[in-house]
Design an enzyme around this catalytic site. Structure first.
Site, PDB file in Angstrom:
ATOM      1  N   LYS A  72       2.935   0.901   3.516  1.00  0.00           N
ATOM      2  CA  LYS A  72       2.558  -0.205   4.263  1.00  0.00           C
ATOM      3  C   LYS A  72       2.701  -1.524   3.476  1.00  0.00           C
ATOM      4  O   LYS A  72       2.437  -1.556   2.376  1.00  0.00           O
ATOM      5  CB  LYS A  72       1.187   0.091   4.926  1.00  0.00           C
ATOM      6  CG  LYS A  72       0.960   1.507   5.617  1.00  0.00           C
ATOM      7  CD  LYS A  72      -0.341   1.802   5.967  1.00  0.00           C
ATOM      8  CE  LYS A  72      -0.415   3.031   6.430  1.00  0.00           C
ATOM      9  NZ  LYS A  72      -2.081   3.146   6.850  1.00  0.00           N
TER      10      LYS A  72
ATOM     11  N   ASN B 104       0.928  -1.094  -0.300  1.00  0.00           N
ATOM     12  CA  ASN B 104       0.106  -0.120   0.130  1.00  0.00           C
ATOM     13  C   ASN B 104       1.022   1.171   0.139  1.00  0.00           C
ATOM     14  O   ASN B 104       1.550   1.674   1.150  1.00  0.00           O
ATOM     15  CB  ASN B 104      -0.962   0.015   1.125  1.00  0.00           C
ATOM     16  CG  ASN B 104      -1.996   1.131   1.223  1.00  0.00           C
ATOM     17  OD1 ASN B 104      -1.789   1.907   0.393  1.00  0.00           O
ATOM     18  ND2 ASN B 104      -2.740   1.142   2.291  1.00  0.00           N
TER      19      ASN B 104
ATOM     20  N   GLY C 191     -10.239   8.388   6.882  1.00  0.00           N
ATOM     21  CA  GLY C 191     -11.126   8.782   5.793  1.00  0.00           C
ATOM     22  C   GLY C 191     -12.380   7.743   6.198  1.00  0.00           C
ATOM     23  O   GLY C 191     -12.107   6.872   6.843  1.00  0.00           O
TER      24      GLY C 191
ATOM     25  N   ASP D 167      -7.856  12.819  16.017  1.00  0.00           N
ATOM     26  CA  ASP D 167      -7.830  11.419  16.794  1.00  0.00           C
ATOM     27  C   ASP D 167      -9.219  11.808  17.791  1.00  0.00           C
ATOM     28  O   ASP D 167      -9.199  12.719  18.581  1.00  0.00           O
ATOM     29  CB  ASP D 167      -6.602  11.277  17.737  1.00  0.00           C
ATOM     30  CG  ASP D 167      -6.743   9.910  18.340  1.00  0.00           C
ATOM     31  OD1 ASP D 167      -7.665   9.425  18.922  1.00  0.00           O
ATOM     32  OD2 ASP D 167      -5.607   8.965  18.281  1.00  0.00           O
TER      33      ASP D 167
ATOM     34  N   GLY E 147     -15.108   3.580  14.045  1.00  0.00           N
ATOM     35  CA  GLY E 147     -16.092   2.602  14.055  1.00  0.00           C
ATOM     36  C   GLY E 147     -15.976   1.525  15.034  1.00  0.00           C
ATOM     37  O   GLY E 147     -16.897   1.127  15.769  1.00  0.00           O
TER      38      GLY E 147
ATOM     39  N   GLU F 155      -8.852  -5.234   5.323  1.00  0.00           N
ATOM     40  CA  GLU F 155      -8.558  -5.037   3.964  1.00  0.00           C
ATOM     41  C   GLU F 155      -7.612  -6.030   3.374  1.00  0.00           C
ATOM     42  O   GLU F 155      -7.560  -6.514   2.188  1.00  0.00           O
ATOM     43  CB  GLU F 155      -8.370  -3.557   3.748  1.00  0.00           C
ATOM     44  CG  GLU F 155      -9.589  -2.553   3.866  1.00  0.00           C
ATOM     45  CD  GLU F 155      -9.265  -1.389   3.701  1.00  0.00           C
ATOM     46  OE1 GLU F 155      -9.687  -0.533   2.741  1.00  0.00           O
ATOM     47  OE2 GLU F 155      -8.942  -0.653   4.782  1.00  0.00           O
TER      48      GLU F 155
ATOM     49  N   HIS G 171     -17.720   2.914   7.264  1.00  0.00           N
ATOM     50  CA  HIS G 171     -16.146   2.608   7.562  1.00  0.00           C
ATOM     51  C   HIS G 171     -15.925   4.012   8.081  1.00  0.00           C
ATOM     52  O   HIS G 171     -15.643   5.030   7.268  1.00  0.00           O
ATOM     53  CB  HIS G 171     -15.703   2.483   5.966  1.00  0.00           C
ATOM     54  CG  HIS G 171     -14.111   2.275   6.031  1.00  0.00           C
ATOM     55  ND1 HIS G 171     -13.534   1.007   6.014  1.00  0.00           N
ATOM     56  CD2 HIS G 171     -13.371   3.341   6.231  1.00  0.00           C
ATOM     57  CE1 HIS G 171     -12.237   1.388   6.041  1.00  0.00           C
ATOM     58  NE2 HIS G 171     -12.120   2.727   6.137  1.00  0.00           N
ATOM     59  N   LEU G 172     -15.482   4.077   9.277  1.00  0.00           N
ATOM     60  CA  LEU G 172     -15.101   5.296   9.939  1.00  0.00           C
ATOM     61  C   LEU G 172     -13.903   5.166  10.388  1.00  0.00           C
ATOM     62  O   LEU G 172     -13.354   4.710  11.255  1.00  0.00           O
ATOM     63  CB  LEU G 172     -16.243   5.719  11.192  1.00  0.00           C
ATOM     64  CG  LEU G 172     -17.562   5.423  10.858  1.00  0.00           C
ATOM     65  CD1 LEU G 172     -18.316   5.973  12.163  1.00  0.00           C
ATOM     66  CD2 LEU G 172     -17.994   6.638   9.800  1.00  0.00           C
TER      67      LEU G 172
ATOM     68  N   ARG H 251     -10.520  15.991   5.915  1.00  0.00           N
ATOM     69  CA  ARG H 251     -11.309  16.292   4.816  1.00  0.00           C
ATOM     70  C   ARG H 251     -12.550  16.643   5.227  1.00  0.00           C
ATOM     71  O   ARG H 251     -13.187  16.253   6.142  1.00  0.00           O
ATOM     72  CB  ARG H 251     -11.552  14.824   3.985  1.00  0.00           C
ATOM     73  CG  ARG H 251     -10.082  14.633   3.301  1.00  0.00           C
ATOM     74  CD  ARG H 251     -10.479  13.113   2.589  1.00  0.00           C
ATOM     75  NE  ARG H 251      -9.121  12.320   2.394  1.00  0.00           N
ATOM     76  CZ  ARG H 251      -9.225  11.041   2.087  1.00  0.00           C
ATOM     77  NH1 ARG H 251     -10.440  10.501   2.155  1.00  0.00           N
ATOM     78  NH2 ARG H 251      -8.072  10.274   2.108  1.00  0.00           N
TER      79      ARG H 251
END
Length: 396
Positions: free
Chosen positions: A16, A9, A210, A280, A330, A382, A206-207, A239
């Site tokens: 990563k 990634n 992003g 955070d 989440g 993921e 999906h929290l 964002r």
């Protein structure tokens, strides 16, 4: 005999990576390279068998960074030559890629053409692909697209109300992102509930830093909050999410900012950071507890936006069976989940406050037996989803 898959990634200044055995789905190694392309020394941390190995050196480009990753594997294991494939997280596939794809030069050329759709994400991903193919040329490389799961959104959901010829020419539509996570988590939710996914009307939240939310009907997404870029939708770490499109022109006139400068403002200096000075949620909770009004307002805006999307999606789905929370916020922010679910009481959602307050890395139900909606927390994975996609793409 293990079947290792190397996952990469690549960001603009970091990489990563993980190696996972496709047969057992066990994590064999995990690592992080930081300060790629930075004039100061970067770091690489490589964890295997519970032990972390650290090094500091310069990474002028992704080529040197990938070489450092290979060296870590060579020195500390596991043996990278055993890898049967390399899977690359690729943010934007445009309209050209609607599924995981084995990478060749024509694929790379097309990704370069698509870079305008994701100028912050695709170029470093392409750099990582090129570097990895150069250093590991004898195994297949696979691109797993964040946008692929949402490629078949209904036309009414993915179409913007702009000039249709312009939209076609420049591939302007809502693409959605975090697709790998939404697909994985919705499948895990169905498995947890012991129900066929084709029967379920689901919303996945999906929290993380992003953030995105999706509506999934019978395993097929019908809506998602992100759009042409990952900027649209929910309030995120840095964002803004949804703003009036006229904001670009207004700030351009009033502050003499360029389009690029406004874009940077909305992507990197907005969201919870813009509202509270923090990204955070734990820090924001502390500010709220100390009576900070900006932090309280920031949290209220965050929850308001998310609840609005969920209500919209319940209507679009024509009902709801399950709402699932995932990713860093989440999975861990019990107070966020409570504020959201309490606002959904009209739909019959009832939270079990005691269960909700327990921290766990396991899939779990946090609604009461009488709740008309199943409220779940399902940890996303993921990387595991990427392994499964990679194996599928190379034919098992």
């Amino acid at each position: 005999m293990p079947k290792p898959i190397l996952l990469l990634n690549c960001g603009s200044s970091s990489i990563k990576y993980q190696m996972i055995d496709a047969d057992t789905e066990a994590v064999m190694a995990v690592g992080l390279v930081q300060k790629v392309g930075d004039p100061t020394p970067g770091t690489i941390d490589h964890e295997v068998d519970g032990e972390t190995f650290h090094d500091e050196t310069y990474f002028p480009s992704h080529t040197e960074a990938i070489a450092a990753v290979v060296k870590m594997f060579d020195t500390h294991g596991p043996d990278i030559v055993d890898a049967v494939a390399v899977g690359h997280r690729t943010v934007h596939g445009g309209t050209d890629f609607n599924s995981t794809t084995v990478i060749n030069q024509s694929v790379i050329n097309k990704l370069v053409e698509l870079s305008g759709l994701a100028p912050l994400h695709n170029p470093p991903g392409i750099a990582g692909i090129r570097a990895a193919r150069e250093i590991l040329p004898d195994v297949p490389h696979v691109a797993i697209f964040d946008t692929a799961f949402f490629a078949e959104l209904p036309a009414a959901a993915h179409t913007y109300a702009i000039d249709r010829e312009l939209a076609r020419k420049y591939q302007i539509r809502r693409y959605g992102f975090h697709g790998t996570s939404h697909q994985y988590v919705s499948g895990q939710a169905a498995e947890f509930l012991g129900r066929d996914i084709s029967e379920l009307k689901q919303i996945v939240c999906h929290l993380g830093n992003g953030a995105s939310v999706s509506a999934i009907d019978g395993g097929h997404p019908i809506e998602t909050s992100m759009g042409l870029t990952p900027l649209q939708g929910l309030v995120m770490g840095t964002r803004s999410g949804d703003v009036d499109p006229g904001l670009h022109a207004y700030l351009g006139r009033e502050m003499k900012l360029s389009v690029s400068e406004v874009d940077t403002l909305l992507n990197k200096r907005s969201g919870m950071f813009g509202l509270t000075g923090k990204t955070d949620m734990r820090d924001i909770d502390q500010l709220i507890a100390a009576g900070n009004e900006d932090a309280k307002l920031g949290m209220d805006v965050y929850v308001h936006r998310l609840v609005g999307y969920i209500g919209n999606y319940i209507a679009q789905l024509g009902g709801i069976d399950a709402i699932t929370f995932t990713a860093g916020v989440g999975e861990n922010a019990a107070n966020v989940r409570k504020m959201v679910v309490d606002k959904l009481s009209y739909f019959g959602a009832v939270l079990d406050d005691e269960v909700n307050s327990v921290r766990s890395k396991q899939p779990r139900r946090i609604s009461t037996p009488e709740s008309k909606i199943e409220i779940l927390v399902i940890p996303t994975n993921e990387e595991l989803a990427m392994v499964r996609e990679t194996i599928k793409a190379i034919g098992g």
